[in-house]
Design a protein around this motif. Structure first.
Motif, PDB file in Angstrom:
ATOM      1  N   GLY A  41      -8.229  -0.018  -6.040  1.00 53.29           N
ATOM      2  CA  GLY A  41      -9.559  -0.601  -6.213  1.00 53.29           C
ATOM      3  C   GLY A  41      -9.992  -0.600  -7.668  1.00 53.29           C
ATOM      4  N   TYR A  43      -9.388  -5.504  -4.252  1.00 50.42           N
ATOM      5  CA  TYR A  43      -8.572  -4.478  -3.613  1.00 50.42           C
ATOM      6  C   TYR A  43      -7.430  -5.155  -2.846  1.00 50.42           C
ATOM      7  CZ  TYR A  43      -6.884  -1.213  -0.150  1.00 50.42           C
ATOM      8  OH  TYR A  43      -6.057  -0.460   0.634  1.00 50.42           O
ATOM      9  N   LYS A  75     -11.617  -0.673   0.127  1.00 44.11           N
ATOM     10  CA  LYS A  75     -11.477   0.540  -0.680  1.00 44.11           C
ATOM     11  C   LYS A  75     -12.568   0.469  -1.736  1.00 44.11           C
ATOM     12  CE  LYS A  75      -8.288   3.506  -2.984  1.00 44.11           C
ATOM     13  NZ  LYS A  75      -7.952   4.594  -2.103  1.00 44.11           N
TER      14      LYS A  75
END
Length: 189
Positions: free
Chosen positions: A141, A116, A87
């Motif tokens: 994230g 993440y 991400k």
């Protein structure tokens, strides 16, 4: 031309040429990020992962602009290592990590414990520990759990807190600091 002027010009010319070929426009928040005192004209992240054996030493921002390919590599490095899910890592989190690192005046890379986290990984960790948030910023994230061998949890947390840019969690028992770009807050010992 004096030696000083020549050196300055050469550096500027090199940075300009580099910027013209590989830089992308920075989001608005990066241009007004007063919290990044200490982050510098060049922002660089050095990390390693004991889980994957990977290392990264990446300049990802030069004089106001993020380097798209560098940010992409940092995002891959900070993936969920359990699932290899990726991400985009919020650049504000990278900036906080960099500013805190610079404020501690260390050359040692961060050990990345968690960047993440996929929903599957977060759920598994929540089942094992009451300290894992259901809506963790790791899922977006926007967070990283980090360690430095040469600095204590308290020293790392003080540096991150001085940025006044997000959340800072002290996990002294596990020897790491959580840094995120969410609301300014702190917790732990």
């Amino acid at each position: 031309m004096t030696e000083h002027s020549s050196t300055s010009f050469s550096r500027r010319a090199l940075l300009g040429a580099f910027a013209a070929t590989t830089l992308t426009a920075a989001p608005t928040f990066s241009k007004a990020a007063g919290f990044l005192r200490g982050s510098g004209d060049i922002r660089r992240l050095k990390m390693y992962s004991a889980r994957t054996g990977e290392k990264i030493d990446m300049i990802y921002w030069i004089e106001g602009d993020y380097i798209k390919d560098a940010v992409k590599e940092l995002t891959w490095f900070m993936r969920d290592w359990r699932t290899n899910d990726v991400k985009n890592i919020d650049m504000r989190t990278m900036d906080i990590m960099t500013a805190a690192h610079n404020l501690m005046d260390v050359n040692e890379p961060y050990m990345l414990l968690s960047g993440y986290r996929s929903p599957k990984t977060n759920a598994m960790l929540r089942a094992r520990s009451k300290g894992v948030a259901k809506n963790s910023l790791h899922l977006k994230g926007q967070a990283a759990d980090l360690r430095l061998a040469s600095r204590s949890v308290s020293q790392m947390a003080r540096a991150a807190s001085s940025c006044r840019a997000g959340g800072v969690g002290r996990y002294s028992g596990s020897n790491f600091v959580h840094m995120d770009c969410g609301p300014v807050r702190s917790w732990g010992r």
